[in-house]
Write a protein that holds these residues in place. Structure first.
Motif: not given
Length: 273
Positions: A12-15, A117-121
């Motif tokens: 879910g996030l850029p490095e 990170e878990e991609g909840a949204a």
């Protein structure tokens, strides 16, 4: 979590963004130690240290809720409505002590990162500055903490936590927010093409066509004005924490192009939320 060649991939996030969010929250918490005077006023602002820290705690909770996919209305995106929403939230949230506020800032920053990170949204979320992707929301959280963390550091006489790497991670939010915080009175009828370059990397274009402003990750082919700016200066000016006269005098802003006189107008095109 997915893995490639033994390396974790944060979906879910850029490095580096998740680590920067967590580290910035910890840096802010470190400012709010036992000796922090929560009654001190923020230089050039109406809030005290305690009020600014309370605002960060409330905002981090809001971002964590958004990252988890929960709708949380907060103003209509205009600077005035955001200021009103901020004042209402502070009036409803009475905590001003350093230790609990520091803990909340860290806890909700971590919760936001985990949700992202878990991609909840997975779909765009409605933020206080309009719809954003989850990645842009994470960048928004970092930018917001850096701005108020800078304020707290100044008030408490401590070093701030803004550096080149963290500024680079604010760009997804900054590029998304710029068209949304444009001052229509200052852009009316304006035609210009800007090439914005950050020292050490990072570049984008800003184009005005009959007063309508757009931002592109690629600079225009034939810019009217190129602004080469030191990254920390870029962020502080973008957040309304610094003017341009001092950085120009210290050589932190360099300008060239066919219409270099457009450079001094650039910061005034936006109203910091």
């Amino acid at each position: 979590m997915d893995s490639v060649a033994g390396q974790d991939i944060r979906r879910g996030l850029p490095e580096g963004l998740g680590a920067a969010i967590r580290e910035t929250a910890e840096d802010i918490a470190a400012l709010l130690g036992p000796d922090a005077d929560m009654e001190l006023r923020i230089p050039g602002a109406e809030w005290s240290v305690g009020e600014a820290a309370a605002h960060l705690a409330v905002a981090n909770e809001l971002m964590a809720e958004l990252a988890a996919g929960h709708a949380r209305p907060y103003g209509d995106g205009t600077p005035q409505s955001l200021a009103e929403a901020n004042e209402r939230s502070l009036a409803e949230f009475g905590e001003r002590a350093a230790e609990p506020l520091a803990a909340m800032i860290v806890r909700y920053a971590d919760a936001c990162v985990k949700a992202l990170e878990e991609g909840a949204a997975e779909d765009p979320v409605v933020t206080p500055l309009g719809p954003m992707s989850p990645q842009e929301l994470g960048s928004y959280l970092l930018t917001h903490m850096l701005g108020h963390g800078y304020d707290l550091a100044r008030a408490l006489g401590r070093a701030h936590m803004i550096d080149r790497a963290r500024v680079g991670l604010t760009l997804p939010f900054m590029l998304t927010a710029m068209p949304r915080v444009t001052d229509p009175l200052r852009t009316a009828g304006m035609n210009a093409r800007y090439d914005i370059r950050l020292w050490g990397g990072g570049r984008f274009g800003v184009t005005l066509a009959d007063g309508v402003l757009s931002v592109d990750r690629q600079p225009p082919a034939r810019p009217d004005c190129t602004i080469h700016i030191e990254p920390v200066t870029f962020l502080l000016m973008g957040l309304g924490r610094q003017g341009q006269a001092g950085p120009i005098a210290r050589g932190r802003i360099l300008v060239w192009g066919r219409r270099p006189w457009l450079a001094p107008r650039f910061p005034g095109l936006f109203t910091a939320p």
